[in-house]
Design a protein around this motif. Sequence first.
Motif, PDB file in Angstrom:
ATOM      1  N   ALA A 111       0.796  -1.539   0.156  1.00  0.00           N
ATOM      2  CA  ALA A 111       0.130   0.050   0.215  1.00  0.00           C
ATOM      3  C   ALA A 111       0.690   1.230   0.103  1.00  0.00           C
ATOM      4  O   ALA A 111       2.377   1.163   0.020  1.00  0.00           O
ATOM      5  N   ALA A 112       0.015   2.168  -0.290  1.00  0.00           N
ATOM      6  CA  ALA A 112       1.103   3.037  -0.452  1.00  0.00           C
ATOM      7  C   ALA A 112      -0.070   4.659  -0.365  1.00  0.00           C
ATOM      8  O   ALA A 112      -1.220   4.774  -0.681  1.00  0.00           O
ATOM      9  N   GLY A 113       0.711   5.878   0.371  1.00  0.00           N
ATOM     10  CA  GLY A 113       0.113   7.338   1.161  1.00  0.00           C
ATOM     11  C   GLY A 113       1.383   7.886   1.350  1.00  0.00           C
ATOM     12  O   GLY A 113       2.042   8.860   0.609  1.00  0.00           O
ATOM     13  N   SER A 114       0.561   8.421   2.297  1.00  0.00           N
ATOM     14  CA  SER A 114       2.159   8.983   3.490  1.00  0.00           C
ATOM     15  C   SER A 114       3.389   8.162   3.537  1.00  0.00           C
ATOM     16  O   SER A 114       4.761   8.929   3.632  1.00  0.00           O
ATOM     17  N   GLY A 115       3.647   6.820   2.910  1.00  0.00           N
ATOM     18  CA  GLY A 115       4.928   6.122   3.113  1.00  0.00           C
ATOM     19  C   GLY A 115       4.155   5.166   2.274  1.00  0.00           C
ATOM     20  O   GLY A 115       3.484   5.311   1.308  1.00  0.00           O
ATOM     21  N   VAL A 116       4.791   4.369   2.476  1.00  0.00           N
ATOM     22  CA  VAL A 116       5.516   3.389   1.774  1.00  0.00           C
ATOM     23  C   VAL A 116       4.501   1.777   2.686  1.00  0.00           C
ATOM     24  O   VAL A 116       5.476   1.518   3.564  1.00  0.00           O
ATOM     25  N   PHE A 117       3.843   1.001   3.253  1.00  0.00           N
ATOM     26  CA  PHE A 117       4.030  -0.138   3.326  1.00  0.00           C
ATOM     27  C   PHE A 117       3.443  -1.589   2.555  1.00  0.00           C
ATOM     28  O   PHE A 117       2.930  -1.410   1.753  1.00  0.00           O
ATOM     29  N   ARG A 118       3.786  -2.383   4.125  1.00  0.00           N
ATOM     30  CA  ARG A 118       4.008  -3.926   3.255  1.00  0.00           C
ATOM     31  C   ARG A 118       3.318  -4.210   4.412  1.00  0.00           C
ATOM     32  O   ARG A 118       3.036  -4.525   5.257  1.00  0.00           O
ATOM     33  N   TRP A 119       2.883  -5.723   3.285  1.00  0.00           N
ATOM     34  CA  TRP A 119       1.474  -6.210   4.870  1.00  0.00           C
ATOM     35  C   TRP A 119       2.699  -7.842   4.971  1.00  0.00           C
ATOM     36  O   TRP A 119       2.929  -8.676   4.232  1.00  0.00           O
ATOM     37  N   SER A 120       2.575  -8.188   6.245  1.00  0.00           N
ATOM     38  CA  SER A 120       3.573  -8.907   6.388  1.00  0.00           C
ATOM     39  C   SER A 120       2.678 -10.303   7.200  1.00  0.00           C
ATOM     40  O   SER A 120       3.660 -11.054   6.966  1.00  0.00           O
ATOM     41  N   GLY A 121       1.790 -10.601   6.857  1.00  0.00           N
ATOM     42  CA  GLY A 121       0.499 -11.912   6.953  1.00  0.00           C
ATOM     43  C   GLY A 121      -0.212 -11.466   8.552  1.00  0.00           C
ATOM     44  O   GLY A 121      -0.866 -12.529   7.895  1.00  0.00           O
ATOM     45  N   THR A 122       0.194 -10.259   8.871  1.00  0.00           N
ATOM     46  CA  THR A 122      -0.457 -10.002  10.248  1.00  0.00           C
ATOM     47  C   THR A 122      -1.051  -8.682  10.460  1.00  0.00           C
ATOM     48  O   THR A 122      -1.993  -8.788  11.234  1.00  0.00           O
ATOM     49  N   SER A 123      -0.307  -7.734   9.830  1.00  0.00           N
ATOM     50  CA  SER A 123      -0.268  -6.065  10.297  1.00  0.00           C
ATOM     51  C   SER A 123       0.522  -5.401   8.908  1.00  0.00           C
ATOM     52  O   SER A 123       1.874  -6.243   8.103  1.00  0.00           O
ATOM     53  N   TRP A 124       0.321  -4.096   8.797  1.00  0.00           N
ATOM     54  CA  TRP A 124       0.954  -3.681   8.314  1.00  0.00           C
ATOM     55  C   TRP A 124       2.047  -3.141   8.371  1.00  0.00           C
ATOM     56  O   TRP A 124       2.146  -2.104   9.446  1.00  0.00           O
ATOM     57  N   ARG A 125       3.583  -3.288   8.127  1.00  0.00           N
ATOM     58  CA  ARG A 125       4.569  -2.573   8.173  1.00  0.00           C
ATOM     59  C   ARG A 125       4.860  -0.971   7.226  1.00  0.00           C
ATOM     60  O   ARG A 125       4.804  -1.598   5.948  1.00  0.00           O
ATOM     61  N   LYS A 126       5.554  -0.006   8.040  1.00  0.00           N
ATOM     62  CA  LYS A 126       5.528   0.946   6.492  1.00  0.00           C
ATOM     63  C   LYS A 126       7.461   0.690   6.986  1.00  0.00           C
ATOM     64  O   LYS A 126       7.843  -0.235   7.315  1.00  0.00           O
ATOM     65  N   VAL A 127       7.565   0.551   5.044  1.00  0.00           N
ATOM     66  CA  VAL A 127       9.034   0.680   4.649  1.00  0.00           C
ATOM     67  C   VAL A 127       9.944   1.843   4.536  1.00  0.00           C
ATOM     68  O   VAL A 127       9.122   3.261   4.617  1.00  0.00           O
ATOM     69  N   THR A 128      10.932   1.436   4.583  1.00  0.00           N
ATOM     70  CA  THR A 128      12.361   2.312   4.674  1.00  0.00           C
ATOM     71  C   THR A 128      12.719   2.887   3.476  1.00  0.00           C
ATOM     72  O   THR A 128      13.034   2.169   2.691  1.00  0.00           O
ATOM     73  N   LEU A 129      12.412   4.127   3.066  1.00  0.00           N
ATOM     74  CA  LEU A 129      12.529   4.375   1.977  1.00  0.00           C
ATOM     75  C   LEU A 129      14.020   5.644   1.825  1.00  0.00           C
ATOM     76  O   LEU A 129      14.633   5.796   3.203  1.00  0.00           O
ATOM     77  N   PRO A 130      14.821   5.259   0.639  1.00  0.00           N
ATOM     78  CA  PRO A 130      15.312   6.490   0.839  1.00  0.00           C
ATOM     79  C   PRO A 130      15.142   7.983   1.207  1.00  0.00           C
ATOM     80  O   PRO A 130      14.391   8.023   1.082  1.00  0.00           O
TER      81      PRO A 130
END
Length: 329
Positions: free
Chosen positions: A159-178
């Motif tokens: 998912a994306a919006g104010s940041g980029v997020f990835r589903w871990s299988g149990t919750s959304w985790r914010k991804v570290t970007l440059p």
Amino acid sequence: MRAIIAVLLAVSASPWQVAQVVRFPGDDVFADVAVTADGTVWTAGHRVVNGRRQGFVQSLKGKTRKTLPGRLPELSAVAAAGSRAWAFGPNRAYSWNGRAWTSWSLGTFRADDAETVSARDVWAVGGNTSRHWTGSSWRRHPVPGGAQAVDAGAGQVWAAGSGVFRWSGTSWRKVTLPKVPLPAQDATVTFIDVAVVGARNVWAVGGVSWEGADEEGDDVTFSRPLAMQWNGTRWRMTLGTTQGQPYTEAEPDGRGGVWIAQGGWNPLMWQVRGTSWESTPLPRPKGYDASLAAVARRPGTSQVWGAGFTAPEGDPDDPGANATLWRVS
């Protein structure tokens, strides 16, 4: 992680074509599009009937176009898998089984985007929350930031919006970007769309915006388009020129690359392969402007569809909008 500055190549003749223009009386708009493996194109949006907005869903397979029956509210997103389609309105999800609609309450929720992994695995995102259809019920999952786009592929959901997020299988985790170089203290980074090309190829696109003054001293909003590509190990950043429109849509092109739309009105369509960017205009009927709302690829092919609307140029007495589909193969 490293950053690069985009080199924008020459505009080419457009391989895109206008596939359909819907001409209901009054305004009609496609807000979203989804395509299933059998080539059925599903669109959802709204039309104005007797001065009031109401939702409508259309299916298009070959030359057969159907507007589905039923009284629905204005719709903001659509997703589909197999013969089942999902449409999303204020606080509710609607499922079409080929004969009738079934609806579910989603609580206080507006879907900005939706995506199917399968008919029993559907995602919708909006604001700082998401809804997930598990095959029997809708479950709520918070997002650690604002989300306005979702995509799935290769066993992953992003998912994306104010940041980029990835589903871990149990919750959304914010991804570290440059770290994006910001031109002003009040500058903000917003991602408008996300595309999963493969297990090790994900794009997030949007822009950087900030307030300033032009040469005459008038207040203006400046912007730069921004794209991030993940190769499974690190992110590569592509930052466009100042006063460039943001990137608004991203979708795999079916050939290992990606289509990226720039701008909302009369957008440029960029086909990106490796580090090569080639732009082409989105065609429009003569005398009309075009607004692109969403793009979607037919699974397993290089056929990509766009949905939105066209409206007369200028400021006519009757500026009615016509829901419009585009296609490229």
